[in-house]
Design a protein around this motif. Structure first.
Motif, mmCIF file in Angstrom:
data_model
loop_
_atom_site.group_PDB
_atom_site.id
_atom_site.type_symbol
_atom_site.label_atom_id
_atom_site.label_comp_id
_atom_site.label_asym_id
_atom_site.label_seq_id
_atom_site.Cartn_x
_atom_site.Cartn_y
_atom_site.Cartn_z
ATOM 1 N N ILE A 192 -48.202 -15.084 37.900
ATOM 2 C CA ILE A 192 -47.539 -14.507 39.073
ATOM 3 C C ILE A 192 -46.417 -15.440 39.562
ATOM 4 C CG2 ILE A 192 -47.868 -13.767 41.469
ATOM 5 C CD1 ILE A 192 -49.063 -11.831 39.361
ATOM 6 N N LYS A 193 -46.722 -16.737 39.653
ATOM 7 C CA LYS A 193 -45.716 -17.706 40.100
ATOM 8 C C LYS A 193 -44.538 -17.762 39.120
ATOM 9 C CE LYS A 193 -45.082 -22.565 41.290
ATOM 10 N NZ LYS A 193 -45.726 -23.876 41.406
ATOM 11 N N GLY A 194 -44.836 -17.756 37.839
ATOM 12 C CA GLY A 194 -43.786 -17.811 36.824
ATOM 13 C C GLY A 194 -42.900 -16.581 36.834
ATOM 14 N N ILE A 195 -43.503 -15.405 37.013
ATOM 15 C CA ILE A 195 -42.697 -14.185 37.109
ATOM 16 C C ILE A 195 -41.828 -14.255 38.357
ATOM 17 C CG2 ILE A 195 -42.818 -11.685 37.545
ATOM 18 C CD1 ILE A 195 -45.213 -11.610 35.609
ATOM 19 N N SER A 196 -42.398 -14.732 39.456
ATOM 20 C CA SER A 196 -41.636 -14.885 40.695
ATOM 21 C C SER A 196 -40.411 -15.773 40.472
ATOM 22 C CB SER A 196 -42.534 -15.479 41.786
ATOM 23 O OG SER A 196 -41.780 -15.897 42.891
ATOM 24 N N GLN A 197 -40.613 -16.914 39.832
ATOM 25 C CA GLN A 197 -39.519 -17.861 39.626
ATOM 26 C C GLN A 197 -38.501 -17.382 38.599
ATOM 27 O OE1 GLN A 197 -41.155 -21.738 38.796
ATOM 28 N NE2 GLN A 197 -41.937 -21.983 40.870
ATOM 29 N N ASN A 198 -38.985 -16.767 37.516
ATOM 30 C CA ASN A 198 -38.086 -16.404 36.425
ATOM 31 C C ASN A 198 -37.440 -15.028 36.573
ATOM 32 O OD1 ASN A 198 -38.238 -18.617 34.272
ATOM 33 N ND2 ASN A 198 -40.376 -18.302 34.797
ATOM 34 N N TYR A 199 -38.030 -14.166 37.383
ATOM 35 C CA TYR A 199 -37.519 -12.793 37.487
ATOM 36 C C TYR A 199 -37.132 -12.376 38.904
ATOM 37 C CZ TYR A 199 -38.959 -11.862 32.681
ATOM 38 O OH TYR A 199 -39.075 -11.886 31.324
ATOM 39 N N PHE A 200 -37.621 -13.081 39.929
ATOM 40 C CA PHE A 200 -37.401 -12.664 41.310
ATOM 41 C C PHE A 200 -36.855 -13.798 42.185
ATOM 42 C CE2 PHE A 200 -40.367 -9.616 39.599
ATOM 43 C CZ PHE A 200 -39.990 -8.400 40.167
ATOM 44 N N SER A 201 -36.203 -14.762 41.596
ATOM 45 C CA SER A 201 -35.584 -15.881 42.326
ATOM 46 C C SER A 201 -36.541 -16.568 43.293
ATOM 47 C CB SER A 201 -34.345 -15.393 43.102
ATOM 48 O OG SER A 201 -33.404 -14.837 42.223
ATOM 49 N N TRP A 212 -47.604 -16.774 27.803
ATOM 50 C CA TRP A 212 -47.624 -18.175 27.385
ATOM 51 C C TRP A 212 -46.272 -18.836 27.680
ATOM 52 C CZ3 TRP A 212 -45.147 -21.296 23.818
ATOM 53 C CH2 TRP A 212 -45.789 -22.498 23.507
ATOM 54 N N TYR A 213 -45.173 -18.142 27.398
ATOM 55 C CA TYR A 213 -43.851 -18.694 27.695
ATOM 56 C C TYR A 213 -43.628 -18.832 29.197
ATOM 57 C CZ TYR A 213 -42.201 -18.711 22.892
ATOM 58 O OH TYR A 213 -42.034 -19.002 21.550
ATOM 59 N N ILE A 214 -44.127 -17.888 29.975
ATOM 60 C CA ILE A 214 -44.022 -17.992 31.441
ATOM 61 C C ILE A 214 -44.784 -19.235 31.908
ATOM 62 C CG2 ILE A 214 -44.795 -16.938 33.609
ATOM 63 C CD1 ILE A 214 -42.267 -15.634 32.607
ATOM 64 N N TRP A 215 -45.996 -19.434 31.387
ATOM 65 C CA TRP A 215 -46.759 -20.636 31.748
ATOM 66 C C TRP A 215 -45.998 -21.894 31.372
ATOM 67 C CZ3 TRP A 215 -51.706 -18.385 29.156
ATOM 68 C CH2 TRP A 215 -52.379 -17.577 30.071
ATOM 69 N N ARG A 216 -45.395 -21.911 30.187
ATOM 70 C CA ARG A 216 -44.644 -23.086 29.748
ATOM 71 C C ARG A 216 -43.469 -23.361 30.684
ATOM 72 N NH1 ARG A 216 -48.392 -22.765 27.852
ATOM 73 N NH2 ARG A 216 -48.688 -24.306 29.459
ATOM 74 N N MET A 275 -37.102 -13.960 29.140
ATOM 75 C CA MET A 275 -37.653 -14.428 27.878
ATOM 76 C C MET A 275 -36.549 -15.004 26.991
ATOM 77 S SD MET A 275 -40.885 -14.247 27.522
ATOM 78 C CE MET A 275 -41.347 -14.401 29.207
ATOM 79 N N LYS A 276 -35.394 -14.386 27.072
ATOM 80 C CA LYS A 276 -34.273 -14.834 26.236
ATOM 81 C C LYS A 276 -33.930 -16.294 26.498
ATOM 82 C CE LYS A 276 -29.646 -13.262 25.034
ATOM 83 N NZ LYS A 276 -28.617 -12.267 25.326
ATOM 84 N N LYS A 277 -34.124 -16.747 27.744
ATOM 85 C CA LYS A 277 -33.840 -18.134 28.094
ATOM 86 C C LYS A 277 -35.025 -19.058 27.795
ATOM 87 C CE LYS A 277 -30.705 -16.935 31.845
ATOM 88 N NZ LYS A 277 -30.521 -16.924 33.302
ATOM 89 N N LEU A 278 -36.248 -18.535 27.915
ATOM 90 C CA LEU A 278 -37.434 -19.380 27.772
ATOM 91 C C LEU A 278 -37.789 -19.689 26.321
ATOM 92 C CD1 LEU A 278 -39.847 -17.888 30.457
ATOM 93 C CD2 LEU A 278 -38.455 -19.950 30.594
ATOM 94 N N ILE A 279 -37.710 -18.709 25.456
ATOM 95 C CA ILE A 279 -38.172 -18.890 24.076
ATOM 96 C C ILE A 279 -37.471 -20.058 23.386
ATOM 97 C CG2 ILE A 279 -38.265 -17.811 21.785
ATOM 98 C CD1 ILE A 279 -39.018 -15.187 23.283
ATOM 99 N N PRO A 280 -36.141 -20.184 23.490
ATOM 100 C CA PRO A 280 -35.506 -21.338 22.818
ATOM 101 C C PRO A 280 -35.973 -22.696 23.344
ATOM 102 C CG PRO A 280 -33.865 -19.679 23.385
ATOM 103 C CD PRO A 280 -35.140 -19.263 24.047
ATOM 104 N N GLN A 281 -36.400 -22.758 24.603
ATOM 105 C CA GLN A 281 -36.852 -24.034 25.169
ATOM 106 C C GLN A 281 -38.170 -24.503 24.561
ATOM 107 O OE1 GLN A 281 -36.992 -24.127 29.479
ATOM 108 N NE2 GLN A 281 -35.341 -22.612 29.573
ATOM 109 N N PHE A 282 -39.024 -23.562 24.144
ATOM 110 C CA PHE A 282 -40.362 -23.908 23.671
ATOM 111 C C PHE A 282 -40.640 -23.291 22.310
ATOM 112 C CE2 PHE A 282 -40.363 -23.508 28.322
ATOM 113 C CZ PHE A 282 -40.611 -24.823 28.661
#
Length: 190
Positions: free
Chosen positions: A143-152, A177-181, A1-8
């Motif tokens: 699920i896809k976003g968590i996979s990409q952002n948290y599980f490489s 919402w941030y994961i979707w973004r 989240m720390k990386k995503l929030i500033p982007q959006f």
């Protein structure tokens, strides 16, 4: 989240429309592309007299099946929209009480309507009622976003998604919402 929030950071969740129209739009859009859904919605809303005003359950109930089919709705979606309209007309959904009801009670009311499952009810909680703590673990994008952002990029189970989501409480909807973004920077309206 720390990386995503500033982007959006400037974008926000926003509620739009009334409850009936929002749920009707979700039924119309099931299992078809966004572009096709908008086209069918425009024809359906025009038939129901709802293009410039709110769509009313009574107006939907007055439409016969051939008119709805002519708007591009399947027989099943025609049944679903009629059932939605009947629930609103009969008052079996407690729209005026929803602000005081907990999420699970609202989900229980909504899934009693044909064509509305748990995922649709959760999207309604997030996008219409603006509930801050919904974690829709049946959502493939989450699920896809968590996979990409948290599980490489490794596959993630619903249980693992729930575990990641625990850290987001009490703002799971916002984190979702941030994961979707992170997957698609353009927000979708429901």
């Amino acid at each position: 989240m720390k990386k995503l929030i500033p982007q959006f950071g400037e974008a926000r969740l926003q509620s739009r429309g009334d409850a009936f129209t929002t749920l009707a739009r979700s039924i119309v859009g099931q299992q078809i592309s966004v572009k096709a859904a908008q086209s069918v919605w425009d024809r359906f809303a025009a038939a129901a007299g709802g293009l410039s005003t709110r769509l009313s359950p009574g107006a939907v109930l007055k439409l016969d099946a051939p008119v709805l089919r002519g708007a591009g709705l399947s027989a099943r979606k025609t049944e679903y929209l009629a059932d939605l309209a009947r629930h609103f007309e009969a008052g079996t959904v407690h729209v005026k009480l929803w602000q005081q009801m907990d999420d699970e009670a609202i989900i229980e009311e909504l899934v009693a309507i044909r064509g509305i499952g748990r995922w649709t009810a959760e999207m309604f909680l997030i996008f219409h009622l603006m509930r801050p703590n919904v974690l829709p673990v049946d959502d493939l994008g989450l699920i896809k976003g968590i996979s990409q952002n948290y599980f490489s990029g490794e596959p993630v189970s619903r249980a693992e998604a729930r575990e990641v989501g625990e850290a987001w409480a009490p703002f799971r909807s916002v984190a979702t919402w941030y994961i979707w973004r992170s997957l698609d920077p353009l927000p979708v309206d429901y």
